[in-house]
Design a protein around this motif. Structure first.
Motif, PDB file in Angstrom:
ATOM      1  N   GLN A 103      45.872  42.451  55.403  1.00 43.71           N
ATOM      2  CA  GLN A 103      47.297  42.106  55.665  1.00 43.71           C
ATOM      3  C   GLN A 103      47.675  40.663  55.669  1.00 43.71           C
ATOM      4  OE1 GLN A 103      49.817  44.186  54.962  1.00 43.71           O
ATOM      5  NE2 GLN A 103      49.421  45.999  55.554  1.00 43.71           N
ATOM      6  N   MET A 104      47.266  39.976  54.551  1.00 47.76           N
ATOM      7  CA  MET A 104      47.398  38.395  54.335  1.00 47.76           C
ATOM      8  C   MET A 104      48.768  38.078  53.774  1.00 47.76           C
ATOM      9  SD  MET A 104      44.891  37.119  55.872  1.00 47.76           S
ATOM     10  CE  MET A 104      45.167  35.294  55.187  1.00 47.76           C
ATOM     11  N   PRO A 105      49.222  36.847  54.104  1.00 45.82           N
ATOM     12  CA  PRO A 105      50.793  36.651  53.493  1.00 45.82           C
ATOM     13  C   PRO A 105      50.505  36.396  52.010  1.00 45.82           C
ATOM     14  CG  PRO A 105      49.850  34.922  54.840  1.00 45.82           C
ATOM     15  CD  PRO A 105      48.857  35.946  55.122  1.00 45.82           C
ATOM     16  N   GLY A 106      51.376  36.399  51.090  1.00 40.76           N
ATOM     17  CA  GLY A 106      51.280  36.050  49.884  1.00 40.76           C
ATOM     18  C   GLY A 106      50.893  34.539  49.694  1.00 40.76           C
ATOM     19  N   GLY A 107      49.988  34.175  48.889  1.00 37.80           N
ATOM     20  CA  GLY A 107      49.596  32.861  48.564  1.00 37.80           C
ATOM     21  C   GLY A 107      48.176  32.653  49.298  1.00 37.80           C
ATOM     22  N   VAL A 108      47.696  33.537  50.055  1.00 34.79           N
ATOM     23  CA  VAL A 108      46.476  33.236  50.925  1.00 34.79           C
ATOM     24  C   VAL A 108      45.635  34.497  50.696  1.00 34.79           C
ATOM     25  CG1 VAL A 108      45.443  32.629  52.953  1.00 34.79           C
ATOM     26  CG2 VAL A 108      47.592  31.758  52.326  1.00 34.79           C
ATOM     27  N   PRO A 109      45.026  34.940  49.538  1.00 34.29           N
ATOM     28  CA  PRO A 109      44.370  36.278  49.411  1.00 34.29           C
ATOM     29  C   PRO A 109      43.082  36.112  50.034  1.00 34.29           C
ATOM     30  CG  PRO A 109      44.114  35.019  47.348  1.00 34.29           C
ATOM     31  CD  PRO A 109      45.130  34.129  48.503  1.00 34.29           C
ATOM     32  N   VAL A 110      42.695  37.589  50.568  1.00 33.14           N
ATOM     33  CA  VAL A 110      41.441  37.645  51.375  1.00 33.14           C
ATOM     34  C   VAL A 110      41.087  39.146  50.571  1.00 33.14           C
ATOM     35  CG1 VAL A 110      40.071  38.375  53.372  1.00 33.14           C
ATOM     36  CG2 VAL A 110      41.611  36.438  53.415  1.00 33.14           C
ATOM     37  N   ALA A 111      39.950  39.159  49.845  1.00 34.84           N
ATOM     38  CA  ALA A 111      39.355  40.605  49.234  1.00 34.84           C
ATOM     39  C   ALA A 111      38.867  41.038  50.486  1.00 34.84           C
ATOM     40  CB  ALA A 111      38.407  40.179  48.152  1.00 34.84           C
ATOM     41  N   THR A 112      39.266  42.369  50.694  1.00 37.24           N
ATOM     42  CA  THR A 112      38.775  43.027  51.898  1.00 37.24           C
ATOM     43  C   THR A 112      38.056  44.414  51.488  1.00 37.24           C
ATOM     44  OG1 THR A 112      40.628  42.335  53.029  1.00 37.24           O
ATOM     45  CG2 THR A 112      39.533  44.072  54.080  1.00 37.24           C
ATOM     46  N   VAL A 113      36.906  44.683  52.085  1.00 38.31           N
ATOM     47  CA  VAL A 113      35.858  45.817  51.850  1.00 38.31           C
ATOM     48  C   VAL A 113      36.399  46.776  52.930  1.00 38.31           C
ATOM     49  CG1 VAL A 113      34.255  44.572  50.488  1.00 38.31           C
ATOM     50  CG2 VAL A 113      34.124  44.662  52.806  1.00 38.31           C
ATOM     51  N   ALA A 114      35.755  47.835  52.921  1.00 37.57           N
ATOM     52  CA  ALA A 114      35.866  48.889  53.934  1.00 37.57           C
ATOM     53  C   ALA A 114      35.397  48.384  55.327  1.00 37.57           C
ATOM     54  CB  ALA A 114      35.004  50.214  53.494  1.00 37.57           C
ATOM     55  N   ILE A 115      35.820  48.913  56.295  1.00 30.23           N
ATOM     56  CA  ILE A 115      35.288  48.727  57.542  1.00 30.23           C
ATOM     57  C   ILE A 115      33.811  48.930  57.652  1.00 30.23           C
ATOM     58  CG2 ILE A 115      35.294  49.635  60.095  1.00 30.23           C
ATOM     59  CD1 ILE A 115      38.223  50.553  59.416  1.00 30.23           C
ATOM     60  N   ASP A 116      33.069  47.663  58.196  1.00 31.79           N
ATOM     61  CA  ASP A 116      31.788  47.862  58.081  1.00 31.79           C
ATOM     62  C   ASP A 116      31.166  47.880  56.794  1.00 31.79           C
ATOM     63  OD1 ASP A 116      31.537  47.739  60.914  1.00 31.79           O
ATOM     64  OD2 ASP A 116      31.306  49.886  61.237  1.00 31.79           O
ATOM     65  N   GLY A 117      31.877  47.566  55.659  1.00 29.41           N
ATOM     66  CA  GLY A 117      31.478  47.492  54.473  1.00 29.41           C
ATOM     67  C   GLY A 117      30.669  46.229  53.635  1.00 29.41           C
ATOM     68  N   ALA A 118      29.546  45.853  54.543  1.00 26.24           N
ATOM     69  CA  ALA A 118      29.050  44.678  54.149  1.00 26.24           C
ATOM     70  C   ALA A 118      28.155  44.704  52.953  1.00 26.24           C
ATOM     71  CB  ALA A 118      27.976  44.294  55.312  1.00 26.24           C
ATOM     72  N   LYS A 119      27.587  45.826  52.438  1.00 27.55           N
ATOM     73  CA  LYS A 119      26.802  45.869  51.173  1.00 27.55           C
ATOM     74  C   LYS A 119      27.842  45.579  50.134  1.00 27.55           C
ATOM     75  CE  LYS A 119      24.143  49.116  48.714  1.00 27.55           C
ATOM     76  NZ  LYS A 119      23.344  50.304  48.549  1.00 27.55           N
ATOM     77  N   ASN A 120      28.933  46.172  50.248  1.00 26.44           N
ATOM     78  CA  ASN A 120      29.956  46.029  49.022  1.00 26.44           C
ATOM     79  C   ASN A 120      30.421  44.470  48.861  1.00 26.44           C
ATOM     80  OD1 ASN A 120      29.870  48.419  47.592  1.00 26.44           O
ATOM     81  ND2 ASN A 120      31.716  49.346  48.617  1.00 26.44           N
ATOM     82  N   ALA A 121      30.603  43.971  50.227  1.00 26.79           N
ATOM     83  CA  ALA A 121      31.040  42.764  50.206  1.00 26.79           C
ATOM     84  C   ALA A 121      29.977  41.735  49.529  1.00 26.79           C
ATOM     85  CB  ALA A 121      31.235  42.180  51.742  1.00 26.79           C
ATOM     86  N   ALA A 122      28.538  42.086  49.831  1.00 30.16           N
ATOM     87  CA  ALA A 122      27.558  41.129  48.962  1.00 30.16           C
ATOM     88  C   ALA A 122      27.848  41.553  47.547  1.00 30.16           C
ATOM     89  CB  ALA A 122      26.100  41.623  49.760  1.00 30.16           C
ATOM     90  N   LEU A 123      27.662  42.806  47.223  1.00 28.82           N
ATOM     91  CA  LEU A 123      27.792  42.840  45.962  1.00 28.82           C
ATOM     92  C   LEU A 123      29.024  42.535  45.172  1.00 28.82           C
ATOM     93  CD1 LEU A 123      26.792  46.673  45.946  1.00 28.82           C
ATOM     94  CD2 LEU A 123      25.611  44.991  44.648  1.00 28.82           C
ATOM     95  N   LEU A 124      30.137  42.416  45.851  1.00 28.81           N
ATOM     96  CA  LEU A 124      31.629  41.683  45.115  1.00 28.81           C
ATOM     97  C   LEU A 124      30.970  40.178  44.973  1.00 28.81           C
ATOM     98  CD1 LEU A 124      34.245  41.922  44.163  1.00 28.81           C
ATOM     99  CD2 LEU A 124      35.278  41.878  46.675  1.00 28.81           C
ATOM    100  N   LEU A 126      28.295  38.906  44.770  1.00 30.25           N
ATOM    101  CA  LEU A 126      27.485  38.627  43.576  1.00 30.25           C
ATOM    102  C   LEU A 126      28.010  38.777  42.400  1.00 30.25           C
ATOM    103  CD1 LEU A 126      24.333  40.678  45.182  1.00 30.25           C
ATOM    104  CD2 LEU A 126      24.444  38.156  44.636  1.00 30.25           C
ATOM    105  N   GLN A 127      28.885  39.596  41.985  1.00 33.39           N
ATOM    106  CA  GLN A 127      29.678  39.755  40.659  1.00 33.39           C
ATOM    107  C   GLN A 127      30.193  38.555  40.816  1.00 33.39           C
ATOM    108  OE1 GLN A 127      31.992  43.634  41.752  1.00 33.39           O
ATOM    109  NE2 GLN A 127      30.758  44.632  40.605  1.00 33.39           N
ATOM    110  N   ILE A 128      31.186  38.006  41.699  1.00 30.45           N
ATOM    111  CA  ILE A 128      32.114  36.681  41.625  1.00 30.45           C
ATOM    112  C   ILE A 128      30.734  35.600  40.921  1.00 30.45           C
ATOM    113  CG2 ILE A 128      33.068  34.800  42.656  1.00 30.45           C
ATOM    114  CD1 ILE A 128      34.445  37.127  44.290  1.00 30.45           C
ATOM    115  N   VAL A 129      29.779  35.563  41.835  1.00 32.66           N
ATOM    116  CA  VAL A 129      28.612  34.542  41.097  1.00 32.66           C
ATOM    117  C   VAL A 129      28.268  34.955  39.832  1.00 32.66           C
ATOM    118  CG1 VAL A 129      26.203  33.493  41.733  1.00 32.66           C
ATOM    119  CG2 VAL A 129      27.973  33.837  43.551  1.00 32.66           C
ATOM    120  N   GLY A 130      27.966  36.086  39.516  1.00 32.74           N
ATOM    121  CA  GLY A 130      27.469  36.657  38.241  1.00 32.74           C
ATOM    122  C   GLY A 130      28.444  36.118  37.033  1.00 32.74           C
ATOM    123  N   LEU A 131      29.528  35.728  37.533  1.00 33.84           N
ATOM    124  CA  LEU A 131      30.391  35.438  36.232  1.00 33.84           C
ATOM    125  C   LEU A 131      29.848  34.332  35.471  1.00 33.84           C
ATOM    126  CD1 LEU A 131      33.998  35.828  37.777  1.00 33.84           C
ATOM    127  CD2 LEU A 131      32.858  37.163  36.039  1.00 33.84           C
ATOM    128  N   GLY A 132      29.272  33.328  36.199  1.00 39.83           N
ATOM    129  CA  GLY A 132      28.797  32.201  35.886  1.00 39.83           C
ATOM    130  C   GLY A 132      27.269  32.137  36.035  1.00 39.83           C
TER     131      GLY A 132
END
Length: 174
Positions: A103-124, A126-132
């Motif tokens: 629940q972040m205010p507009g203009g300050v985004p935080v991509a959020t994964v599931a509770i205890d979703g550390a593996k998906n956070a790492a994959l996300l 990596l996908q961002i880094v993988g763009l370049g």
């Protein structure tokens, strides 16, 4: 210069974050883990967030439980992508951390994964880094192929164990 930094509010979050560490270790990226508290070390959190881009960081993963303001506090001080990992804790089971992270205010985004979703956070991350980074992008394709192969193996095992031979040979219901 790490490409990805995992920041946790407390070392109590380590057991959940091991999933992210394992994933990042299997990719050609640089990363590090830090303990920085938005509440107990606010100056350190601010300094880290403000200096992250200049030090080469591309993505921040921020994990916290309970009040879970770490991801938002870091996102407020950088324009780098911040991925929040809400950590479960006794009481509300992580729902409090999830809501505080997502629940972040507009203009300050935080991509959020599931509770205890550390593996998906790492994959996300990596996908961002993988763009370049073509090496990271190629390794992500391999990871998806590996997941598909795992599911195929599990499907075959279930079908062999729980289906009659005629159904299995004809591609019948699993």
């Amino acid at each position: 210069m790490p490409q990805i930094v995992i920041v946790m509010g407390s070392d109590a979050d380590l057991p959940v974050l091991e999933q992210a560490f394992a994933m990042l270790r299997s990719f050609p990226v640089t990363w590090e883990a830090r303990v920085i508290s938005a509440h107990r070390t606010p100056e350190a959190a601010l300094e880290f967030a403000r200096g992250a881009r200049a030090s080469g960081v591309q993505v921040i993963i921020a994990a916290a439980g309970k009040a879970a303001h770490l991801a938002g506090a870091l996102a407020a001080s950088t324009t780098l992508p911040v991925i929040g990992v809400p950590i479960s804790a006794p009481g509300l089971g992580g729902l409090d951390a999830l809501l505080a992270t997502v629940q972040m205010p507009g203009g300050v985004p935080v991509a959020t994964v599931a509770i205890d979703g550390a593996k998906n956070a790492a994959l996300l991350a990596l996908q961002i880094v993988g763009l370049g980074d073509a090496r990271v992008a190629a390794r992500l394709v391999e990871e998806r192929q590996h997941l598909a192969e795992e599911v195929g193996s599990k499907d075959k095992a279930i079908r062999e164990h729980y289906c009659s031979t005629a159904e299995t040979e004809q591609g019948g219901p699993a």
